[in-house]
Design a protein around this motif. Structure first.
Motif, PDB file in Angstrom:
ATOM      1  N   LEU A 167       0.735  -1.054  -0.074  1.00 29.84           N
ATOM      2  CA  LEU A 167       0.055  -0.005   0.119  1.00 29.84           C
ATOM      3  C   LEU A 167       0.762   1.285   0.019  1.00 29.84           C
ATOM      4  O   LEU A 167       0.481   2.206  -0.696  1.00 29.84           O
ATOM      5  CB  LEU A 167      -1.003  -0.116   1.333  1.00 29.84           C
ATOM      6  N   ARG A 168       2.200   1.257   0.940  1.00 26.75           N
ATOM      7  CA  ARG A 168       2.924   2.324   0.958  1.00 26.75           C
ATOM      8  C   ARG A 168       3.244   2.678  -0.301  1.00 26.75           C
ATOM      9  O   ARG A 168       3.522   4.060  -0.992  1.00 26.75           O
ATOM     10  CB  ARG A 168       3.823   2.185   1.627  1.00 26.75           C
ATOM     11  N   GLN A 169       3.679   1.696  -0.911  1.00 31.56           N
ATOM     12  CA  GLN A 169       4.636   1.792  -2.502  1.00 31.56           C
ATOM     13  C   GLN A 169       3.632   2.249  -3.529  1.00 31.56           C
ATOM     14  O   GLN A 169       4.072   3.211  -4.524  1.00 31.56           O
ATOM     15  CB  GLN A 169       5.277   0.284  -2.741  1.00 31.56           C
ATOM     16  N   LYS A 170       2.474   1.897  -3.235  1.00 33.58           N
ATOM     17  CA  LYS A 170       1.687   2.240  -4.443  1.00 33.58           C
ATOM     18  C   LYS A 170       0.959   3.844  -4.029  1.00 33.58           C
ATOM     19  O   LYS A 170       0.777   4.618  -5.073  1.00 33.58           O
ATOM     20  CB  LYS A 170       0.183   1.444  -4.311  1.00 33.58           C
ATOM     21  N   ILE A 171       0.669   4.260  -2.777  1.00 38.09           N
ATOM     22  CA  ILE A 171       0.202   5.547  -2.600  1.00 38.09           C
ATOM     23  C   ILE A 171       1.034   6.525  -2.317  1.00 38.09           C
ATOM     24  O   ILE A 171       1.024   7.625  -2.738  1.00 38.09           O
ATOM     25  CB  ILE A 171      -0.692   5.271  -1.171  1.00 38.09           C
ATOM     26  N   GLU A 172       2.208   6.163  -1.428  1.00 34.04           N
ATOM     27  CA  GLU A 172       2.998   7.200  -0.914  1.00 34.04           C
ATOM     28  C   GLU A 172       4.215   7.534  -2.102  1.00 34.04           C
ATOM     29  O   GLU A 172       5.288   7.306  -1.950  1.00 34.04           O
ATOM     30  CB  GLU A 172       3.710   6.709   0.242  1.00 34.04           C
ATOM     31  N   VAL A 173       3.724   8.256  -3.212  1.00 37.33           N
ATOM     32  CA  VAL A 173       4.532   8.887  -4.025  1.00 37.33           C
ATOM     33  C   VAL A 173       4.772  10.102  -3.962  1.00 37.33           C
ATOM     34  O   VAL A 173       4.369  10.768  -2.895  1.00 37.33           O
ATOM     35  CB  VAL A 173       3.831   8.397  -5.468  1.00 37.33           C
ATOM     36  N   SER A 174       5.547  10.760  -4.908  1.00 39.30           N
ATOM     37  CA  SER A 174       5.782  12.341  -4.686  1.00 39.30           C
ATOM     38  C   SER A 174       4.490  13.132  -4.279  1.00 39.30           C
ATOM     39  O   SER A 174       4.643  13.967  -3.722  1.00 39.30           O
ATOM     40  CB  SER A 174       6.832  12.916  -5.959  1.00 39.30           C
ATOM     41  N   ARG A 175       3.604  12.884  -5.150  1.00 40.14           N
ATOM     42  CA  ARG A 175       2.178  13.682  -5.047  1.00 40.14           C
ATOM     43  C   ARG A 175       1.724  13.806  -3.674  1.00 40.14           C
ATOM     44  O   ARG A 175       1.044  14.517  -3.171  1.00 40.14           O
ATOM     45  CB  ARG A 175       1.363  13.548  -6.259  1.00 40.14           C
TER      46      ARG A 175
END
Length: 363
Positions: A246-254
């Motif tokens: 989930l973190r990898q998918k959600i916690e991007v630069s934006r």
């Protein structure tokens, strides 16, 4: 790993948003107590009365989640869970808002709460009306209490970590929830929450803007399930792995746009304004920052404001990031922010090292 949202500076907007949410909540508490007195103080506590009370609690929490300033939430239910059958619901624990996030899923829900919640005299009455259970009474008595409700289709929420995780990592799982599921021979329903530990982190008094994801997992039936002590270990590994996804998918630069803008207030209003402009102009540097790579170290060159380096450190918290700081703004943030990313090093004209990725930027 630290939670960067803990160290956000207190702004007028955060104070106003938190005050508005608190006012709404404080206005709702007397109505919940009054309804409980009307329903339960006179006459027998019937299933119909209990259903009315739980539907009211569910309705006011859904309203709270909908109108919470600066906060959006989304429920994912890929397996089509309809909550028509009782069981034990487990969930990761990040914030005191977790209970609110779960209460909006279904009216037929009870929570096994710790003693800190029950010490509040006002809230204690609402918990009693709603048939919540203090975990200090023990699991044996809890099994007896919950059995009759699970048979009537209620979900019982137990947070297996037993405490809120300040940095949003999955903590060690206690066995209580899994013991109850085995003792009562009922289904186990995993639920995952992401973002609530950034919106209202443990130890933080002010709301942050953000997005909350509530993901309902797949039921684990009692038949063919592992012994509860083994299941507790396996479920913690499962939560660790899925939460990392989930973190990898959600916690991007934006995702960290708001956080980075807030942190640069420590360097001054002009710095925050300049960074906000750069983030908008370069789409949060998503082309540079997002994506996966195998190198252990990221060296950011030409980043005179430190924005790209900070974004890299937040998005890739398992990598060591070395960044320029020609304006001294990152240094100002590090001095004043208690949750400055520990994987971010500030070096003027950083040199290339082995197994590193070089990122050239012109900010």
């Amino acid at each position: 790993m630290t939670n960067p949202f803990i160290g956000m500076p207190v702004t007028l907007r955060r104070v106003v948003f938190t005050a508005l949410s608190a006012i709404v909540y404080l206005l709702q508490v007397p109505t919940a107590i009054l309804l409980g007195i009307v329903l339960f103080a006179f006459g027998k506590k019937t299933d119909r009365k209990r259903e009315i009370y739980h539907r009211y609690i569910n309705a006011i929490y859904r309203l709270d989640m909908k109108i919470m300033p600066g906060v959006k939430h989304h429920i994912e239910n890929a397996h089509g869970e309809d909550f028509s059958k009782g069981g034990i619901m487990i969930c990761n624990h990040q914030s005191f808002l977790d209970s609110m996030c779960l209460m909006i899923l279904t009216p037929k829900l009870l929570i096994a709460a710790n003693d800190n919640v029950w010490r509040n005299i006002v809230i204690r009455n609402i918990l009693k009306f709603a048939d919540f259970y203090p975990m200090s009474k023990g699991l044996a008595e809890g099994a007896t209490h919950f059995r009759k409700f699970i048979d009537k289709g209620y979900m019982v929420v137990v947070f297996p970590e037993g405490e809120r995780s300040q940095n949003c990592d999955i903590l060690r799982f206690h066995r209580g929830a899994f013991y109850l599921a085995e003792e009562l021979q009922c289904d186990l329903l995993p639920v995952f929450i992401h973002g609530v530990g950034h919106v209202m982190p443990k130890g933080c008094a002010w709301l942050n803007r953000g997005k909350i994801l509530i993901e309902v997992g797949k039921r684990i039936p009692a038949v063919g399930r592992r012994e509860y002590a083994v299941l507790a270990k396996e479920m913690r590994h499962f939560y660790n792995a899925h939460y990392a996804e989930l973190r990898q998918k959600i916690e991007v630069s934006r995702y960290f746009n708001y956080c980075v803008q807030g942190l640069y207030l420590y360097a001054g209003c002009m710095a925050a304004w300049q960074v906000k402009r750069l983030l908008g102009l370069h789409d949060c540097y998503s082309e540079l920052v997002d994506g996966q790579f195998v190198e252990d170290t990221v060296i950011v060159k030409g980043d005179k404001y430190g924005v790209v380096g900070l974004l890299f450190a937040l998005v890739h918290n398992d990598k060591q990031v070395i960044s320029d700081d020609r304006r001294g703004w990152l240094s100002a943030i590090r001095q004043r922010c208690q949750s400055f990313p520990p994987n971010l090093s500030i070096v003027t004209n950083p040199e290339v090292c082995a197994n590193s990725r070089i990122v050239e930027c012109d900010s």
